[in-house]
Design a protein around this motif. Structure first.
Motif, PDB file in Angstrom:
ATOM      1  N   HIS A 198      -3.171  10.838  13.853  1.00 41.03           N
ATOM      2  CA  HIS A 198      -4.140  10.696  12.771  1.00 41.03           C
ATOM      3  C   HIS A 198      -4.930   9.417  12.966  1.00 41.03           C
ATOM      4  CE1 HIS A 198      -5.480   9.290   8.788  1.00 41.03           C
ATOM      5  NE2 HIS A 198      -5.730  10.558   8.572  1.00 41.03           N
ATOM      6  N   THR A 211       1.522   6.581  -0.907  1.00 41.50           N
ATOM      7  CA  THR A 211       0.116   6.959  -0.853  1.00 41.50           C
ATOM      8  C   THR A 211      -0.570   5.892  -0.018  1.00 41.50           C
ATOM      9  OG1 THR A 211       0.274   7.917  -3.047  1.00 41.50           O
ATOM     10  CG2 THR A 211      -1.934   7.455  -2.238  1.00 41.50           C
ATOM     11  N   SER A 212      -1.395   6.304   0.941  1.00 40.05           N
ATOM     12  CA  SER A 212      -2.067   5.324   1.790  1.00 40.05           C
ATOM     13  C   SER A 212      -3.160   4.627   0.986  1.00 40.05           C
ATOM     14  CB  SER A 212      -2.674   6.015   3.010  1.00 40.05           C
ATOM     15  OG  SER A 212      -3.936   6.577   2.680  1.00 40.05           O
ATOM     16  N   THR A 264      -3.009  16.033   5.889  1.00 41.68           N
ATOM     17  CA  THR A 264      -4.452  16.230   5.946  1.00 41.68           C
ATOM     18  C   THR A 264      -4.783  17.695   6.215  1.00 41.68           C
ATOM     19  OG1 THR A 264      -6.508  15.644   7.084  1.00 41.68           O
ATOM     20  CG2 THR A 264      -4.492  15.523   8.404  1.00 41.68           C
ATOM     21  N   VAL A 317       0.718  11.702   8.034  1.00 44.57           N
ATOM     22  CA  VAL A 317      -0.362  11.739   7.049  1.00 44.57           C
ATOM     23  C   VAL A 317      -0.699  13.195   6.757  1.00 44.57           C
ATOM     24  CG1 VAL A 317      -2.746  11.070   6.547  1.00 44.57           C
ATOM     25  CG2 VAL A 317      -1.293   9.579   7.945  1.00 44.57           C
ATOM     26  N   PRO A 348      -0.624  19.386   4.734  1.00 45.30           N
ATOM     27  CA  PRO A 348      -0.052  18.918   3.459  1.00 45.30           C
ATOM     28  C   PRO A 348       1.237  19.653   3.090  1.00 45.30           C
ATOM     29  CG  PRO A 348      -2.430  19.171   3.262  1.00 45.30           C
ATOM     30  CD  PRO A 348      -2.057  19.714   4.615  1.00 45.30           C
ATOM     31  N   GLU A 353      -4.335   9.068   0.855  1.00 48.34           N
ATOM     32  CA  GLU A 353      -3.606  10.180   1.447  1.00 48.34           C
ATOM     33  C   GLU A 353      -2.120  10.103   1.093  1.00 48.34           C
ATOM     34  OE1 GLU A 353      -4.998   8.134   4.436  1.00 48.34           O
ATOM     35  OE2 GLU A 353      -6.467   9.546   5.279  1.00 48.34           O
ATOM     36  N   THR A 354      -1.508  11.258   0.973  1.00 46.34           N
ATOM     37  CA  THR A 354      -0.061  11.308   0.809  1.00 46.34           C
ATOM     38  C   THR A 354       0.576  11.170   2.189  1.00 46.34           C
ATOM     39  OG1 THR A 354      -0.402  12.819  -1.016  1.00 46.34           O
ATOM     40  CG2 THR A 354       1.831  12.656  -0.167  1.00 46.34           C
ATOM     41  N   VAL A 355       1.517  10.237   2.298  1.00 46.55           N
ATOM     42  CA  VAL A 355       2.099   9.946   3.611  1.00 46.55           C
ATOM     43  C   VAL A 355       3.620   9.800   3.517  1.00 46.55           C
ATOM     44  CG1 VAL A 355       0.002   8.710   4.332  1.00 46.55           C
ATOM     45  CG2 VAL A 355       1.928   7.405   3.413  1.00 46.55           C
TER      46      VAL A 355
END
Ligand code: ZN
Length: 317
Positions: free
Chosen positions: A154, A107-108, A130, A128, A86, A112-114
């Motif tokens: 990922h 945001t996926s 993680t 991604v 992250p 998730e923040t992408v």
């Protein structure tokens, strides 16, 4: 019975040098194998991975600059996602911007923040964020510091016109389980469901079918532990009505290919023998390597390939 995650993803790119500069120079992956397409030895096959070519980290390319661009649509792998820590997203946002890459922070569907962007030839990539760990090895000579390096795949994202037939093969033969759903998005996992063991399916019932081309994914390969496991899966796929190829010796691994019901080309690939079978692990990717059955044609093959220059890390700050 089932697969154990992504083994490699193979895509089609434009000029080989531009591809090499981007994946080694900008993304900081290691060229772990410089070979040729075994079905078309006038074309390179370039493998980018982590520091040691750990299974589940290799994105590979066939440079076919004359091919028209891929057409986005169903029955194709439409996005390839890599895992990063992250705290690395800010680093990547700056780094990609410095090299003129257009970035779309998002945001996926699964929260998730992408970061979304494309490689120089149009392949859709995602980083991604993680915390989840998976086996991978940093590359000391990368222009990207180890803390921020891409940590293997990922997931991959498939577009499908219908969910059920693809879901059936994923869950009943390949060993995936449905992990989450968000609108038209479905996420499946195998084994621990760590990065590299995930596949996302987006259902787009009205969309046109995709077509192979420059900037598109050609196939995704799933890991098996050994040839016997691939063979058992092969039989199960045939019993499920699909048409898998026989076992094909790819020298660094053994492969089986089949189209899943929605049209995506899948491969089963064994973890061994691996990329260090024919090269010292400290010198992976530095020379053109050929499987033994192509060695006799080395001179003609080398003549037909464009020269390639490995990016110097210092030139890609
Ligand atoms: Zn493959």
């Amino acid at each position: 019975m089932g697969v154990h995650g992504i083994h490699h993803v193979t895509a089609i790119c434009g000029a080989a040098q531009e591809n090499l500069d981007f994946y080694v120079g900008v993304l900081g992956l290691r060229l772990v194998k410089r070979s040729v397409n075994q079905d078309d030895p006038t074309t390179y096959h370039l493998f980018y991975a982590d520091g040691q070519g750990t299974p589940g980290t290799a994105l590979t390319f066939f440079p076919w600059p004359d091919l028209p661009p891929a057409r986005a649509g169903t029955g194709r792998v439409m996005e390839v996602a890599f895992a990063v820590r992250p705290e690395s997203l800010a680093y990547w946002q700056q780094r990609l911007a410095r090299y003129g890459v257009t970035i779309e922070p998002a945001t996926s569907p699964f929260g998730e923040t992408v970061l979304r962007f494309q490689d120089p030839h149009g392949l859709r990539l995602v980083l991604v964020a993680t915390e989840q760990e998976r086996p991978w090895v940093p590359w000391d000579d990368s222009p990207v510091p180890p803390a921020h390096q891409l940590r293997g795949f990922h997931s991959v994202q498939l577009w499908e016109r219908a969910l059920a037939p693809t879901e059936q093969i994923l869950t009943e033969v390949l060993g995936f389980r449905r992990l989450a759903q968000a609108g038209a998005w479905y996420r499946y996992a195998v084994d621990a469901g760590a990065p590299g063991q995930l596949v996302d399916v987006q259902v787009r019932s009205g969309a046109i079918s995709g077509r192979d081309g420059r900037g598109g994914v050609h196939h995704v390969a799933w890991r098996t532990r050994e040839v016997a496991e691939s063979d058992r899966l092969r039989r199960a796929l045939a019993e499920a009505g699909l048409r898998p190829t026989g076992l094909i010796d790819r020298f660094w691994f053994t492969s089986v290919y089949f189209r899943e019901p929605g049209g995506v080309l899948f491969e089963l690939a064994t973890d061994g023998p691996g990329f260090s079978r024919d090269e010292d692990p400290t010198h992976l990717g530095e020379k053109l390597v050929l499987p033994p059955w192509l060695e006799a044609h080395r001179a003609a093959i080398e003549d037909a390939l464009p020269p390639l220059r490995l990016p110097e890390p210092a030139a890609w700050p």
